[in-house]
Write an enzyme that holds these catalytic residues in place. Structure first.
Site, mmCIF file in Angstrom:
data_model
loop_
_atom_site.group_PDB
_atom_site.id
_atom_site.type_symbol
_atom_site.label_atom_id
_atom_site.label_comp_id
_atom_site.label_asym_id
_atom_site.label_seq_id
_atom_site.Cartn_x
_atom_site.Cartn_y
_atom_site.Cartn_z
ATOM 1 N N HIS A 1 0.826 -1.211 0.000
ATOM 2 C CA HIS A 1 0.000 0.000 0.000
ATOM 3 C C HIS A 1 0.859 1.259 0.000
ATOM 4 O O HIS A 1 0.366 2.350 -0.305
ATOM 5 C CB HIS A 1 -0.898 -0.014 1.237
ATOM 6 C CG HIS A 1 -2.231 0.639 1.049
ATOM 7 N ND1 HIS A 1 -2.894 0.706 -0.159
ATOM 8 C CD2 HIS A 1 -3.055 1.258 1.948
ATOM 9 C CE1 HIS A 1 -4.045 1.327 -0.014
ATOM 10 N NE2 HIS A 1 -4.162 1.686 1.253
ATOM 11 N N ASN B 1 -6.348 7.529 4.267
ATOM 12 C CA ASN B 1 -7.757 7.899 4.122
ATOM 13 C C ASN B 1 -8.040 9.389 4.189
ATOM 14 O O ASN B 1 -9.155 9.830 3.921
ATOM 15 C CB ASN B 1 -8.599 7.181 5.189
ATOM 16 C CG ASN B 1 -8.611 5.675 5.004
ATOM 17 O OD1 ASN B 1 -7.972 5.145 4.100
ATOM 18 N ND2 ASN B 1 -9.334 4.994 5.863
ATOM 19 N N ASP C 1 -1.095 2.553 -5.354
ATOM 20 C CA ASP C 1 -1.116 1.124 -5.668
ATOM 21 C C ASP C 1 -2.436 0.768 -6.347
ATOM 22 O O ASP C 1 -3.433 1.475 -6.193
ATOM 23 C CB ASP C 1 -0.951 0.304 -4.389
ATOM 24 C CG ASP C 1 -2.019 0.623 -3.347
ATOM 25 O OD1 ASP C 1 -2.161 1.808 -2.983
ATOM 26 O OD2 ASP C 1 -2.735 -0.294 -2.915
ATOM 27 N N ASN D 1 -9.064 4.200 -1.099
ATOM 28 C CA ASN D 1 -9.480 5.209 -0.128
ATOM 29 C C ASN D 1 -8.697 6.513 -0.218
ATOM 30 O O ASN D 1 -9.226 7.587 0.079
ATOM 31 C CB ASN D 1 -9.376 4.641 1.290
ATOM 32 C CG ASN D 1 -10.460 3.613 1.574
ATOM 33 O OD1 ASN D 1 -11.536 3.664 0.998
ATOM 34 N ND2 ASN D 1 -10.167 2.667 2.451
#
Length: 208
Positions: free
Chosen positions: A41, A87, A112, A133
């Site tokens: 991530h 986020n 990603d 997100n």
């Protein structure tokens, strides 16, 4: 005299616009904290970190993130790693976009992508968040999807119900062996975006 003053004013405005168009905000998405450093991530962080090391430039802790300035062929690239966690990435993007007066077309967000095989590159001028997100929050805060995103494939080799563990998991040995070459290509994409333009960059690198 009036004509001379007018020409001088016009020239100054042209120079200001030229400088404005030569500045780029490159946002690598990721999560802060040692536990996230080598996770899939965090490929956005990893790519801008790679470019910074390659060019011997350093990140400084700034408001809402870490920032490094890279100059190349008359362009200024501001490499940003938001410290807001994934986020809430939009807050950092909006702040530095406004502070540095960077136009939307000069922003690239690196993220990603589960829908692409490992190391596959896809550069797009706009698009939905695709369930990511970080992009979802950037779209919300900027109130637009009209900015360049550079998606780096991490594949979807996980069992049902294990997506979060996979995304937040570390690269396997095969991926680690291939990453240096992929990071080299990624660093060239950033430079190409600012010097050759988006269309040429997409033509050269998409799918590679």
């Amino acid at each position: 005299m009036i004509k001379w003053i007018t020409n001088l004013f016009s020239s100054t405005k042209t120079e200001e616009k030229s400088d404005y168009m030569k500045k780029f905000l490159i946002v690598g998405l990721g999560n802060i904290g040692a536990e996230y450093v080598n996770t899939r991530h965090n490929i956005g962080f990893k790519i801008v970190d790679f470019l910074a090391r390659k060019e011997s430039i350093s990140f400084e802790t700034v408001k809402l993130g870490s920032l490094a300035e890279y100059k190349f062929k008359g362009r200024t690239f501001l490499l940003l790693k938001p410290n807001t966690y994934m986020n809430l990435s939009g807050k950092a993007v909006k702040y530095w976009m406004d502070k540095e007066n960077i136009p939307l077309e000069n922003i690239m967000v690196i993220t990603d992508d589960l829908n692409l095989s490992f190391g596959t590159i896809r550069i797009k001028p706009k698009g939905s968040d695709g369930g990511h997100n970080g992009l979802k929050n950037i779209n919300l805060v900027l109130n637009t999807q009209q900015y360049t995103r550079f998606r780096f494939g991490i594949s979807d080799e996980f069992k049902k119900g294990q997506q979060v563990d996979y995304v937040l998991g570390e690269w396997d040995e095969t991926e680690k062996a291939k990453l240096p070459e992929r990071l080299e290509v990624a660093s060239e994409i950033i430079k190409s975006f600012g010097t050759a333009g988006l269309e040429n960059t997409m033509t050269t690198y998409n799918g590679k």
